[in-house]
Motif scaffolding. Sequence first.
Motif, PDB file in Angstrom:
ATOM      1  N   PRO A   1      40.506  90.025   7.582  1.00 61.57           N
ATOM      2  CA  PRO A   1      39.655  89.088   6.848  1.00 61.57           C
ATOM      3  C   PRO A   1      39.322  87.878   7.711  1.00 61.57           C
ATOM      4  O   PRO A   1      40.049  87.541   8.649  1.00 61.57           O
ATOM      5  CB  PRO A   1      40.517  88.694   5.650  1.00 61.57           C
ATOM      6  N   THR A   2      38.228  87.236   7.386  1.00 59.12           N
ATOM      7  CA  THR A   2      37.789  86.079   8.165  1.00 59.12           C
ATOM      8  C   THR A   2      38.863  85.010   8.227  1.00 59.12           C
ATOM      9  O   THR A   2      39.072  84.378   9.268  1.00 59.12           O
ATOM     10  CB  THR A   2      36.508  85.497   7.541  1.00 59.12           C
ATOM     11  N   MET A   3      39.586  84.809   7.123  1.00 51.78           N
ATOM     12  CA  MET A   3      40.593  83.756   7.072  1.00 51.78           C
ATOM     13  C   MET A   3      41.749  83.994   8.033  1.00 51.78           C
ATOM     14  O   MET A   3      42.478  83.071   8.378  1.00 51.78           O
ATOM     15  CB  MET A   3      41.134  83.618   5.650  1.00 51.78           C
ATOM     16  N   ALA A   4      41.931  85.253   8.497  1.00 51.80           N
ATOM     17  CA  ALA A   4      43.033  85.563   9.413  1.00 51.80           C
ATOM     18  C   ALA A   4      42.621  85.505  10.876  1.00 51.80           C
ATOM     19  O   ALA A   4      43.467  85.631  11.760  1.00 51.80           O
ATOM     20  CB  ALA A   4      43.592  86.949   9.102  1.00 51.80           C
ATOM     21  N   GLY A   5      41.327  85.309  11.146  1.00 48.10           N
ATOM     22  CA  GLY A   5      40.854  85.410  12.522  1.00 48.10           C
ATOM     23  C   GLY A   5      40.714  84.105  13.268  1.00 48.10           C
ATOM     24  O   GLY A   5      40.457  84.105  14.475  1.00 48.10           O
ATOM     25  N   VAL A   6      40.889  82.981  12.570  1.00 52.05           N
ATOM     26  CA  VAL A   6      40.597  81.698  13.205  1.00 52.05           C
ATOM     27  C   VAL A   6      41.723  81.232  14.128  1.00 52.05           C
ATOM     28  O   VAL A   6      42.868  81.656  14.006  1.00 52.05           O
ATOM     29  CB  VAL A   6      40.320  80.605  12.146  1.00 52.05           C
TER      30      VAL A   6
ATOM     31  N   VAL B   1      36.471  91.854  10.551  1.00 50.33           N
ATOM     32  CA  VAL B   1      36.465  93.264  10.934  1.00 50.33           C
ATOM     33  C   VAL B   1      36.659  94.045   9.642  1.00 50.33           C
ATOM     34  O   VAL B   1      37.681  93.882   8.976  1.00 50.33           O
ATOM     35  CB  VAL B   1      37.589  93.612  11.936  1.00 50.33           C
ATOM     36  N   GLN B   2      35.689  94.840   9.292  1.00 53.80           N
ATOM     37  CA  GLN B   2      35.667  95.502   7.993  1.00 53.80           C
ATOM     38  C   GLN B   2      36.986  96.199   7.662  1.00 53.80           C
ATOM     39  O   GLN B   2      37.450  97.076   8.406  1.00 53.80           O
ATOM     40  CB  GLN B   2      34.531  96.525   7.952  1.00 53.80           C
TER      41      GLN B   2
ATOM     42  N   GLN C   1      31.466  95.730  11.869  1.00 53.12           N
ATOM     43  CA  GLN C   1      31.027  96.201  10.550  1.00 53.12           C
ATOM     44  C   GLN C   1      31.663  97.557  10.205  1.00 53.12           C
ATOM     45  O   GLN C   1      31.925  97.843   9.041  1.00 53.12           O
ATOM     46  CB  GLN C   1      29.492  96.351  10.532  1.00 53.12           C
ATOM     47  N   LYS C   2      31.900  98.362  11.240  1.00 50.09           N
ATOM     48  CA  LYS C   2      32.570  99.654  11.033  1.00 50.09           C
ATOM     49  C   LYS C   2      33.405  99.965  12.269  1.00 50.09           C
ATOM     50  O   LYS C   2      32.903 100.503  13.253  1.00 50.09           O
ATOM     51  CB  LYS C   2      31.567 100.774  10.785  1.00 50.09           C
ATOM     52  N   PRO C   3      34.700  99.639  12.245  1.00 50.54           N
ATOM     53  CA  PRO C   3      35.557  99.877  13.414  1.00 50.54           C
ATOM     54  C   PRO C   3      35.804 101.361  13.647  1.00 50.54           C
ATOM     55  O   PRO C   3      36.318 102.056  12.779  1.00 50.54           O
ATOM     56  CB  PRO C   3      36.862  99.142  13.056  1.00 50.54           C
ATOM     57  N   VAL C   4      35.393 101.835  14.814  1.00 52.56           N
ATOM     58  CA  VAL C   4      35.566 103.246  15.189  1.00 52.56           C
ATOM     59  C   VAL C   4      36.030 103.318  16.641  1.00 52.56           C
ATOM     60  O   VAL C   4      36.014 102.330  17.367  1.00 52.56           O
ATOM     61  CB  VAL C   4      34.245 104.038  15.041  1.00 52.56           C
ATOM     62  N   GLY C   5      36.447 104.516  17.077  1.00 56.22           N
ATOM     63  CA  GLY C   5      36.768 104.749  18.477  1.00 56.22           C
ATOM     64  C   GLY C   5      37.937 103.953  18.997  1.00 56.22           C
ATOM     65  O   GLY C   5      38.006 103.617  20.179  1.00 56.22           O
TER      66      GLY C   5
END
Length: 518
Positions: A473-478, A468-469, A157-161
């Motif tokens: 996008p969801t369409m790129a993760g499958v 990943v915010q 939801q919020k990529p950090v670190g």
Amino acid sequence: MVEIADLSLVNWSRAQFALTAMYHWLFVPLTLGITFIIAFMETLYVKTGNEEWKRITKFWMTLFGINFAIGVATGIILEFEFGTNWSSYSWFVGDIFGAPLAIEGILAFFMESTFIAIMFFGWNKVSKKTHLLATWLTAIGANLSALWILVANGWMQKPVGMVFNPETARNEMQNFWDVLFSQVAVDKWLHATSSGFVLASVFVIGVSSWFILKKRELLLAKKSILIASVFGLVSSLYLIMTGDNSTRTIANDQPMKFAAIEGLYNGSEGAGLVAVGLFSTSETDPNNENLKDFSMKIEIPNFLSYMAFLDWNAFVPGIHDLIDGNEKYGYMPAVEKIERGKVAISKLFDFKEAQKAGNKELANALKAELTSEDFQNNYFKYFGYGYFEDPNDLIPSVPLTFYSFHLMVGLGFLFVLLFAFAFYYVIKGSLTEKRGFLRFAIIAVPLAYLASQAGWIVAEVGRQPWVVQDLMPTMAGVTRISAGSVQTTFWLFAVLFTILLIAELKIMFRQIKIGPKH
């Protein structure tokens, strides 16, 4: 580079994961809460030496065991799906996402499983205090399991670190503590676990109410309701606090989700909170002006601004502000984010091509540019936007998010009343006379599960189209497999999970009818 999968594959992959996650979450919340209720009951047994408390503890422990066994089965399948259905996502973020999942498996799950064995088989084999310690550690272990899963989800939801490595096209963990103590992750863990406490309390009160209506096990039922109503009342008030904190985090980090939650299309200063609302039209065209209106609503003036930013007159951006941009308040148009994302993708592609061609000088120059602070802040930050052409594709399902959120909140406040009245009636000794209340307490059990599922719909549907915010996008993760194979496994899982659910309900109902051992 990651290629875009066909829409059918994306939708079936999403459906399969959603199916597995929602079935899994039918079992998890009860585990999170009932383990603590059991621990409180056993503590009273150890403190007082009253054998009735031991009998009560064993009864609820049996119901917990049934629920836990089937929950584990669905959870294992869920983790495997990251590799089978979401391998592109797993490659892109595996160095980060895998760490909390590994800790969950090694530490929390084994800790929980080890002490569960003592809980169920250690009666009269270990001392009372040792058994009590095992019960408390089981409760703690269950909630630690949730911590690591929600840390992973919070990072999505919020990529950090992390830092992006162009050599591998992967995100790599740079600071574990930033990931662990991300405000999104902390809020998610506190809110999800406290919702589990509330659900378990409703469950215990509902089952106990059934015993009272049947005029069976009255002492067990009254004592159980007393414990559950106190635990539930405290937990529900804490749940409201964690939800309030989570709302502010979403408003700052995921403004599109926040706008969808409130059905806010046009932002304003001093924005009002729609407590109850009904959209005037279905969401067929994001540019339809009618979507800005409700056919019916009850609004609290200025309260949305305060809830989001602790300022009664703060500007809260709407969906159109986030898509079209708002220069006055510093919101970049989505079209510009898309263009910057395309630049980031193009630069990464050029870098990989230079590597393949053996052009070290160009590759080194592009790598230096890709890893520069300026590029990271101004281009890579919008990497995921480069996969889109139409800015309206960035809008989640507003009606589904809005209605799910308001259903969750409304039921949450209803449970506060349930706990308050349950406590009052049991203290006054009039509980057995309140047959209408007892019937409602039974009905409240499925309502608690409905509220819990609605919460996850808000969390996951509201952040679409992102896996990943802003970065993927969801369409790129499958995984690049046939949509037909995913469709087949979807229906197989749907049948399997339904059979497991029916089996659990039958076993649970049978055990409740049998009641505690004498």
